[in-house]
Enzyme design. Sequence first.
Site, PDB file in Angstrom:
ATOM      1  N   CYS A  15      31.602  22.403  82.957  1.00 42.02           N
ATOM      2  CA  CYS A  15      30.804  21.751  81.916  1.00 42.02           C
ATOM      3  C   CYS A  15      31.455  20.487  81.371  1.00 42.02           C
ATOM      4  CB  CYS A  15      30.511  22.735  80.785  1.00 42.02           C
ATOM      5  SG  CYS A  15      31.969  23.349  79.901  1.00 42.02           S
ATOM      6  N   HIS A  27      31.949  25.945  75.588  1.00 40.66           N
ATOM      7  CA  HIS A  27      30.984  25.313  76.490  1.00 40.66           C
ATOM      8  C   HIS A  27      30.445  24.042  75.840  1.00 40.66           C
ATOM      9  CE1 HIS A  27      28.326  25.349  79.960  1.00 40.66           C
ATOM     10  NE2 HIS A  27      27.285  25.121  79.174  1.00 40.66           N
ATOM     11  N   HIS A  39      23.635  20.456  81.108  1.00 42.32           N
ATOM     12  CA  HIS A  39      24.963  21.087  81.163  1.00 42.32           C
ATOM     13  C   HIS A  39      25.181  21.741  82.520  1.00 42.32           C
ATOM     14  CE1 HIS A  39      23.692  25.471  80.305  1.00 42.32           C
ATOM     15  NE2 HIS A  39      22.580  24.772  80.426  1.00 42.32           N
TER      16      HIS A  39
END
Length: 211
Positions: free
Chosen positions: A106, A157, A169
Amino acid sequence: MVALPHPAVTAVRVVSACVVVAFLAGCAGSATRQGMEAPEDYFSMSLPGMKGATPQMSPVDPIDAHLRSLQTPPPTAIRQALLEQHQQWAGTPYRIGGTTERGIDCSALVRNVFRDTFNLQLPRSTQDQVHEGRPIDRQELQAGDLVFFRPPGAYNHVGIYVGDGHFLHASTSQGVIISSLDNNYWQRYYWQSRRTLEPTNLAHLGSRFTQ
């Protein structure tokens, strides 16, 4: 004297038992896997014709129509640039530590998109990216803002907001996709948002991002 079953009958029974065991094991494995992964909406389908495209379909219209419908957050040019990046990366699998189209995580996706689209160098890790720019309220989100989450596990994240409540993402379960912030999973683990793209950052890129 007790009659023994015919060998063919015994073989059928053994095969049937194996099939049942395998089926139950498969269900248990699927349930465990699903419990560990974030549920995704129709944006998890790759764009038609892109690498990694899957046969999954939107419950209403094809995904490209939905992407084109993102209209609310200004500036439009930034959103369009992010959607173009989505087309480039769509279907790329998630790989922790990865930085290329063979596999990416990510924070590497965020860094690559900001470098290639906005000529802005961000740190490599989510731990460092969360200190970039300035914090903003979720209600203030605009295309290009960073959104951070604290899901279960050792890693945070990060994604890039693209508008209309959606963000780009690298999903651990689906690879590079666009997901909804209103998804129960992402709502539960939402952490904070930050704005790294200010007018001063974009001025040198020309009128494409300043109109």
